[in-house]
Scaffold this motif. Sequence first.
Motif: not given
Length: 230
Positions: A176-187, A189-195
């Motif tokens: 929750r701490d590292a991935h809980g903000t909208p900015e973290a969620a956007y980042a 998703r972009r990283r997952q798409n690249r991978l």
Amino acid sequence: MFGTAAELYGIAGLPRRDEIHVALPGRAAKLARVSDPAIVLHQIEHPLGAVARVNGIAATEPRLTVSEIILRECRYAAVAVLDSALNRGLLTPECLATIPALIRGRRGAVAARGYLAEADGRAQSPLETRSRLRCVDGGVPPDTLQLEVRDDDGYLLGIGDLGWRGPRLIAEADGRDAHGTPEAAYADRRRQNRLVNAGWTILRFTWQDTLQPTYIPHTVRQAIAALRTR
């Protein structure tokens, strides 16, 4: 008291407790009067060099703090504490190697030596530690942590928490701490798409997933089996 010291150092992994534990030498402990029920007083004599100051507060030094915790805690909490202390640079692998001698003959020492063997400072959160241990217990241990994936030009596409390089599989521990903000969620998703575009399969696990012993290893095993049939 050692859990309170761990909290002062920022060492993660222990179950949340509301008490503050304070250790005082014999006479001081007998004379002390504590009215706050959240403060638990202990009478303990610490040897010279065993006490450090953290933000002006006296606390047992990191090696002693961690040594006492792993004698008392269950495996998942103990390994998470070790991982956190290593990751934060409070302990070095060389320092870790001295702990078996420090705890020799103590109750819980046999189990604690096993926890020391499983410690890995690359884990960046207790959730990553728990996910890794579930995979180990389920017979599908990751072959690396913090796996860097790069393109042909060396550009970093992303870093995976747990990695299986053969089948090109990554498992992400979504805290929750590292991935809980909208900015973290956007980042994310972009990283997952690249991978994914680079040929990697991504699994995502939460703290709730670690509470079921078989869920994470079963999911990983299914993914590996599916990838091998492609």
